[in-house]
Design an enzyme around this catalytic site. Structure first.
Site, PDB file in Angstrom:
ATOM      1  N   SER A 191      10.380  -3.055  -1.070  1.00  0.00           N
ATOM      2  CA  SER A 191       8.924  -3.171  -1.126  1.00  0.00           C
ATOM      3  C   SER A 191       8.430  -4.613  -1.082  1.00  0.00           C
ATOM      4  O   SER A 191       7.320  -4.875  -0.597  1.00  0.00           O
ATOM      5  CB  SER A 191       8.391  -2.480  -2.390  1.00  0.00           C
ATOM      6  OG  SER A 191       9.032  -2.991  -3.544  1.00  0.00           O
ATOM      7  N   GLY A 243      10.973   1.166  -1.950  1.00  0.00           N
ATOM      8  CA  GLY A 243      11.868   2.062  -2.667  1.00  0.00           C
ATOM      9  C   GLY A 243      13.302   2.029  -2.188  1.00  0.00           C
ATOM     10  O   GLY A 243      14.170   2.681  -2.780  1.00  0.00           O
ATOM     11  N   ASN A 293      15.876  -2.316  -6.301  1.00  0.00           N
ATOM     12  CA  ASN A 293      15.787  -0.909  -6.692  1.00  0.00           C
ATOM     13  C   ASN A 293      17.101  -0.386  -7.260  1.00  0.00           C
ATOM     14  O   ASN A 293      17.107   0.529  -8.089  1.00  0.00           O
ATOM     15  CB  ASN A 293      15.326  -0.058  -5.509  1.00  0.00           C
ATOM     16  CG  ASN A 293      13.866  -0.311  -5.181  1.00  0.00           C
ATOM     17  OD1 ASN A 293      13.001  -0.233  -6.040  1.00  0.00           O
ATOM     18  ND2 ASN A 293      13.594  -0.649  -3.923  1.00  0.00           N
ATOM     19  N   ASP A 299       0.905  -4.934 -11.233  1.00  0.00           N
ATOM     20  CA  ASP A 299       2.027  -4.097 -11.683  1.00  0.00           C
ATOM     21  C   ASP A 299       3.144  -4.911 -12.315  1.00  0.00           C
ATOM     22  O   ASP A 299       4.060  -4.354 -12.923  1.00  0.00           O
ATOM     23  CB  ASP A 299       2.571  -3.248 -10.532  1.00  0.00           C
ATOM     24  CG  ASP A 299       3.145  -4.087  -9.384  1.00  0.00           C
ATOM     25  OD1 ASP A 299       3.276  -5.312  -9.518  1.00  0.00           O
ATOM     26  OD2 ASP A 299       3.481  -3.477  -8.338  1.00  0.00           O
ATOM     27  N   HIS A 310       5.602  -6.767  -8.205  1.00  0.00           N
ATOM     28  CA  HIS A 310       5.508  -7.261  -6.834  1.00  0.00           C
ATOM     29  C   HIS A 310       4.684  -8.540  -6.752  1.00  0.00           C
ATOM     30  O   HIS A 310       3.655  -8.659  -7.429  1.00  0.00           O
ATOM     31  CB  HIS A 310       4.890  -6.191  -5.924  1.00  0.00           C
ATOM     32  CG  HIS A 310       5.695  -4.949  -5.853  1.00  0.00           C
ATOM     33  ND1 HIS A 310       5.468  -3.860  -6.667  1.00  0.00           N
ATOM     34  CD2 HIS A 310       6.761  -4.618  -5.073  1.00  0.00           C
ATOM     35  CE1 HIS A 310       6.344  -2.910  -6.399  1.00  0.00           C
ATOM     36  NE2 HIS A 310       7.140  -3.342  -5.434  1.00  0.00           N
TER      37      HIS A 310
END
Length: 214
Positions: A39, A76, A104, A185, A188
């Site tokens: 991502s 992801g 991830n 978040d 990121h």
């Protein structure tokens, strides 16, 4: 004035134009850099112009390096996902592939040995296709478990030595602990963070491009 003399200027212009067209056609195309990742590479939450691949291309340009950076990130994606798609996500005209996977894996608690095997598979496939690589790691915090973090963090330098490829040890170095460079978040990077990553990677990628051209 004769017809031959009248035609000569037009013929001359035509030949000169043809020569210019040949020069334009012969101009070398910029090398392709493909960023295979998750991502962060995909630019989740950002327009494409602000995402890391575009920022890397801009940073290379500021270094005087002409290159076209292609984004090949899938949100992801784990290292296993990257291994499954490296054959079609990284086109044959790629000169350097920036391999930026593992975040991830870390979030999902994938065994470091499995992450290492997946990343080794990616590097092997790139090598077999004569595509250069830059390996980008992810820093595992000790809070996740000291033993796990130590083993995970050792994956990237070990593979960089094994394949003789440049390493950028932690994609979020100098970014993830700076709220001004992260999205809400907390995972990121925002546009400023993506720019910081691109600027940090650019000298490494530039050197890799130079090495492949020699």
């Amino acid at each position: 004035m004769s017809q031959t003399a009248q035609r000569f200027p037009s013929r001359r212009r035509f030949l000169l134009g043809l020569g210019l067209m040949t020069q334009v056609a012969a101009a070398p195309k910029p090398p392709i850099v493909t960023v295979l990742g998750d991502s962060i590479t995909a630019g989740l939450g950002l327009p494409a112009r602000d995402a890391m691949p575009a920022q890397l291309q801009a940073a290379l340009g500021r270094l005087g390096v002409s290159a076209l950076v292609r984004a090949a990130g899938v949100s992801g994606d784990t290292s296993g996902g990257g291994l499954a798609r490296v054959g079609f996500s990284v086109a044959a005209d790629t000169r350097i592939c920036v391999v930026a996977l593992g975040g991830n894996d870390l979030l999902q608690g994938v065994e470091p040995a499995q992450t290492k095997a997946n990343l080794r598979g990616i590097l092997q496939k790139l090598k077999a296709r004569r595509i250069g690589a830059v390996l980008v790691g992810v820093g595992a915090p000790p809070a996740i478990g000291a033993s796990y973090a130590r083993e995970f963090n050792a994956v990237y330098p070990s593979l960089a030595r094994e394949f003789g490829v440049p390493l950028y040890a932690n994609i979020l170095a100098g970014v993830n602990r700076n709220a001004a460079l992260m999205q809400r978040d907390g995972v990121h990077p925002n546009a400023g963070g993506a720019k910081r990553i691109g600027e940090a990677l650019a000298p490494i990628v530039a050197q890799a491009l130079k090495a492949r051209a020699s």
